[in-house]
Design an enzyme around this catalytic site. Structure first.
Site, PDB file in Angstrom:
ATOM      1  CB  CYS A   2     -29.680 -44.542  19.317  1.00 22.28           C
ATOM      2  SG  CYS A   2     -30.996 -43.339  19.418  1.00 22.28           S
ATOM      3  NE  ARG A  27     -27.811 -50.072  21.681  1.00 22.80           N
ATOM      4  CZ  ARG A  27     -26.915 -49.751  22.606  1.00 22.80           C
ATOM      5  NH1 ARG A  27     -26.173 -50.692  23.147  1.00 22.80           N
ATOM      6  NH2 ARG A  27     -26.747 -48.516  23.012  1.00 22.80           N
ATOM      7  CD1 TRP A  74     -36.323 -47.163  21.644  1.00 17.33           C
ATOM      8  CD2 TRP A  74     -35.875 -45.364  22.897  1.00 17.33           C
ATOM      9  NE1 TRP A  74     -37.111 -47.218  22.762  1.00 17.33           N
ATOM     10  CE2 TRP A  74     -36.863 -46.130  23.540  1.00 17.33           C
ATOM     11  CE3 TRP A  74     -35.445 -44.185  23.496  1.00 17.33           C
ATOM     12  CZ2 TRP A  74     -37.419 -45.769  24.760  1.00 17.33           C
ATOM     13  CZ3 TRP A  74     -36.001 -43.815  24.717  1.00 17.33           C
ATOM     14  CH2 TRP A  74     -36.970 -44.606  25.327  1.00 17.33           C
ATOM     15  CG  ASN A  98     -26.597 -44.178  21.711  1.00 17.77           C
ATOM     16  OD1 ASN A  98     -27.649 -43.816  22.210  1.00 17.77           O
ATOM     17  ND2 ASN A  98     -25.951 -45.263  22.097  1.00 17.77           N
ATOM     18  N   GLY A  99     -27.739 -40.861  22.190  1.00 19.84           N
ATOM     19  CA  GLY A  99     -27.725 -39.996  23.365  1.00 19.84           C
ATOM     20  C   GLY A  99     -28.585 -38.765  23.141  1.00 19.84           C
ATOM     21  CD  GLU A 485     -38.290 -58.965  37.369  1.00 17.74           C
ATOM     22  OE1 GLU A 485     -38.367 -57.763  37.614  1.00 17.74           O
ATOM     23  OE2 GLU A 485     -37.774 -59.401  36.325  1.00 17.74           O
ATOM     24  CE  LYS A 489     -38.898 -59.340  32.929  1.00 16.77           C
ATOM     25  NZ  LYS A 489     -37.781 -59.047  33.823  1.00 16.77           N
ATOM     26  CD  GLU A 492     -39.983 -56.143  30.681  1.00 18.94           C
ATOM     27  OE1 GLU A 492     -39.365 -55.195  30.191  1.00 18.94           O
ATOM     28  OE2 GLU A 492     -39.513 -56.887  31.551  1.00 18.94           O
ATOM     29  CG  HIS A 508     -54.007 -52.141  53.917  1.00 17.00           C
ATOM     30  ND1 HIS A 508     -54.635 -51.694  55.054  1.00 17.00           N
ATOM     31  CD2 HIS A 508     -53.221 -53.172  54.302  1.00 17.00           C
ATOM     32  CE1 HIS A 508     -54.231 -52.409  56.090  1.00 17.00           C
ATOM     33  NE2 HIS A 508     -53.377 -53.316  55.667  1.00 17.00           N
ATOM     34  CE  LYS A 607     -30.946 -56.929  27.950  1.00 17.95           C
ATOM     35  NZ  LYS A 607     -31.850 -57.610  28.890  1.00 17.95           N
TER      36      LYS A 607
HETATM   37  C1  F6R Z   1     -37.060 -55.298  32.585  1.00 15.97           C
HETATM   38  C2  F6R Z   1     -35.723 -54.747  32.435  1.00 15.97           C
HETATM   39  C3  F6R Z   1     -35.506 -53.338  32.861  1.00 15.97           C
HETATM   40  C4  F6R Z   1     -34.063 -53.128  33.344  1.00 15.97           C
HETATM   41  C5  F6R Z   1     -33.820 -51.648  33.628  1.00 15.97           C
HETATM   42  C6  F6R Z   1     -32.434 -51.405  34.196  1.00 15.97           C
HETATM   43  O1  F6R Z   1     -37.123 -56.630  32.176  1.00 15.97           O
HETATM   44  O2  F6R Z   1     -34.833 -55.387  31.943  1.00 15.97           O
HETATM   45  O3  F6R Z   1     -36.427 -52.947  33.837  1.00 15.97           O
HETATM   46  O4  F6R Z   1     -33.861 -53.883  34.492  1.00 15.97           O
HETATM   47  O5  F6R Z   1     -33.971 -50.921  32.447  1.00 15.97           O
HETATM   48  O6  F6R Z   1     -31.451 -51.831  33.311  1.00 15.97           O
HETATM   49  P1  F6R Z   1     -30.003 -52.208  33.794  1.00 15.97           P
HETATM   50  O7  F6R Z   1     -30.111 -53.419  34.647  1.00 15.97           O
HETATM   51  O8  F6R Z   1     -29.212 -52.453  32.542  1.00 15.97           O
HETATM   52  O9  F6R Z   1     -29.493 -51.026  34.570  1.00 15.97           O
END
Ligand code: F6R
Length: 612
Positions: A2, A27, A74, A98-99, A485, A489, A492, A508, A607
């Protein structure tokens, strides 16, 4: 997560609120709303979907006002519907939140027994009713909020307005970020200063438990009813640092910003061939005392931690554990004396990482253990930076795309600087070795620039992924976390199911997945494991798998039938994970664009994950 924007001004602020919400879109959210106080009325509009839907509604309704609150939601409690969108109203008080209010059910039952009718499934609506109820015994909105806050359990930031108080905006910070933007004859609030950058660069960062009253000309902050002073800080960031510029997406811009971002991050620590004496000087005594490291992080930041584990153990012989924060915080891990606890987080606000940190600190205190805490973070003003003893900033600049790119590679650069610093303090790394790594670090931005030149070839490869349902990423050593990673990527932002594996694990289990239709991405820098990796590639090819290989230009790996190769400029093996992040980011980006997904704001994701 949010997002909140609010303001009290002399002028009509509807456009500021809508623009602010647009700047918080990164976000992640599913609905948006706004409430303005005008001539004794609450004027509210809410819409499901993008802020632009709300903007159209607001334009059609032609609402305006100089006091108001706005929100991107959100969903946590209740589906993304118009009724569940904020602001929530009770009587003529309007609230954005928010929260999470953890004890909302108990509060709701009580309010219902008093006759309050709920129109949403959210936890937030209890706050609006509680304030409305408190206003029966006080005419002060601030006092009413101060009475309600102790009843709320959980983590929250609030913005509150009321028709009887057309000159004031009340805000609360308890576990969710909130800043005040200081203007001239006007003041604003937001969950992220980026939302307010077009209006001001002067901010007050509220602390946990702060309740503030904003009027057009004043800002008062209270802690447990007592007025306190909070400094006003000026920020360097400008509007241009958070615009897409010539790029189609923030993510692409941020991928291309990596040479510069890494240069910035390493420049704070390095002279031409040595660590600067002032780099982390305040932490030297603590570094001398530590005997092991525990890294706590989520998602991409966790992958950075996995790579650091290889570095800490291989380069400076220091034991290092890495754990996902959401597991660490709930499994009652043993807190060990003389451990350096490192939180890695782009935002510094991730709920699980923050909770794991707080829990560790409390348990260490209770047992009288001597631990040291540190944050590696991209946001200097974040909760984690403030709550750990030491911090090391990644100077990547604001990252707007939900998929982390430049924040990740600068985390890696920062972690390598930390490894070198601790190695130097503990005299566990030879000077020549350190000098070589520093020289290679300085060289890394140029190698990344050269790697970015392969963009066209990577785009060509990505065309072969568009129809795929699944994908495997394989790497060995520090390329194993890059495989994870790369898979993260791709899934997502393109929504293709992808898995990352240590290539040695292939037989395995995952080898069973390999057939004609399975693309397998291989990360092949020039390191000690290259020959073993080549054997893994043979195993895949023998089962009809199609290989997409990012290989060192000197690896001898060439393109052939069902083996597509993009050559990556040579880099020392120890720093290869930084460079090999680039092709997997570009591949995911292009696949997502070709599949037509929302690259910067992928579905269901946020985000800054400020709720668990
Ligand atoms: C993926 C991504 C997330 C963040 C995760 C932790 O591309 O960005 O997996 O890495 O939500 O977020 P932070 O780094 O802000 O603690």
């Amino acid at each position: 997560m949010c997002g909140i924007v609010g303001g009290v001004a002399e002028r009509n602020i509807i456009n500021i609120l809508i623009e602010g919400l647009k700047r918080l879109e990164y976000r992640g959210y599913d609905s948006a709303g706004v409430a303005l106080i005008n001539q004794g009325q609450v004027l509210r509009e809410r819409r499901v979907g993008k802020v632009v839907n709300l903007e159209h509604a607001v334009n059609e309704a032609n609402i305006e006002g100089s006091l108001g609150i706005a929100h991107t939601r959100w969903a946590t409690h209740g589906k993304p519907t118009e009724n569940n969108a904020h602001p929530h109203i009770s009587g003529t008080v309007a609230v954005v939140h928010n929260g999470i209010i953890e004890n909302y059910q108990e509060l709701k039952d009580n309010l219902e027994s008093l006759g309050y009718v709920f129109t949403s499934q959210t936890d937030t609506e209890v706050v609006a009713h509680l304030i409305n109820d408190a206003l029966k015994s006080t005419s002060s909105l601030l006092t009413a909020v101060q009475q309600v806050v102790p009843q709320l359990k959980g983590a929250y930031a609030l913005g509150i307005v009321h028709t009887d108080h057309p000159d004031e905006l009340i805000t609360v910070r308890e576990g969710s970020p909130l800043v005040i933007g200081v203007g001239i004859g006007e003041n604003f609030i937001s969950s992220d200063q980026l939302a307010l950058l077009p209006i001001t660069n002067r901010f007050i960062y509220l602390e946990e438990g702060d309740i503030a009253r904003l009027t057009r000309s004043s800002i008062e902050v209270f802690v447990e009813g007592q007025l306190v002073q909070r400094p006003v800080k000026e920020l360097d960031a400008t509007v241009s640092t958070v615009s897409k510029g010539e790029y189609k997406h923030y993510m692409l811009k941020e991928i291309y910003e990596q040479p510069e971002a890494i240069q910035q991050t390493i420049s704070q620590a390095l002279n031409s061939n040595a660590l600067r004496a002032d780099f982390l000087a305040e932490a030297v005594a603590d570094f001398k005392s530590i005997q092991q490291i525990q890294i706590i992080a989520c998602g991409t930041s966790y992958h950075a931690g996995m790579i650091a584990k290889y570095w800490f153990e291989q380069l400076i012989d220091l034991p290092c554990q890495v754990e996902i924060a959401s597991e660490f915080r709930y499994r009652t891990p043993v807190i060990v004396n003389h451990t350096l606890y490192i939180c890695i987080s782009q935002s510094g606000e991730t709920a699980d990482t923050l909770a794991a940190l707080r829990d560790t600190q409390q348990r260490a205190l209770a047992k009288n253990l001597n631990i040291v805490t540190m944050t590696i973070c991209n946001v200097a003003t974040s909760s984690m930076v403030r709550e750990t003893k030491h911090s090391l900033l990644t100077l990547a600049g604001p990252e707007i795309g939900v998929a982390s790119t430049k924040a990740f590679t600068t985390q890696l650069a920062a972690l390598m600087l930390l490894v070198l610093k601790i190695g130097q303090v503990k005299q566990s790394i030879a000077v020549e070795k350190m000098t070589t790594i520093i020289t290679d670090l300085w060289h890394t931005p140029k190698v990344i620039l050269d790697t970015l030149q392969q963009n066209k070839d990577i785009l060509r490869l990505s065309e072969l992924f568009v129809e795929k349902q699944h994908c495997l990423f394989l790497g060995r050593g520090t390329e194993f976390p890059i495989a994870l990673e790369g898979a993260l990527k791709l899934k997502e932002i393109s929504y293709i199911h992808a898995e990352g594996y240590a290539a040695g694990e292939l037989k395995h289990g995952p080898l069973a997945l390999v057939d004609n239709d399975m693309p397998v991405v291989i990360l092949a820098p020039q390191d000690d494991m290259l020959d073993k990796l080549k054997s893994n590639m043979e195993e895949v090819q023998a089962r009809g798998g199609e290989l997409f290989v990012f290989a060192d230009e000197n690896s001898g790996i060439k393109g052939k039938d069902r083996q597509h190769v993009v050559h990556i400029p040579s880099i020392s093996p120890i720093l290869a994970p930084i460079v090999y992040s680039i092709p997997v980011q570009l591949l995911s980006y292009h696949v997502a664009v070709l599949r037509g997904t929302d690259v910067d704001q992928p579905r269901n994701l946020a985000k800054s994950v400020t709720v668990e």
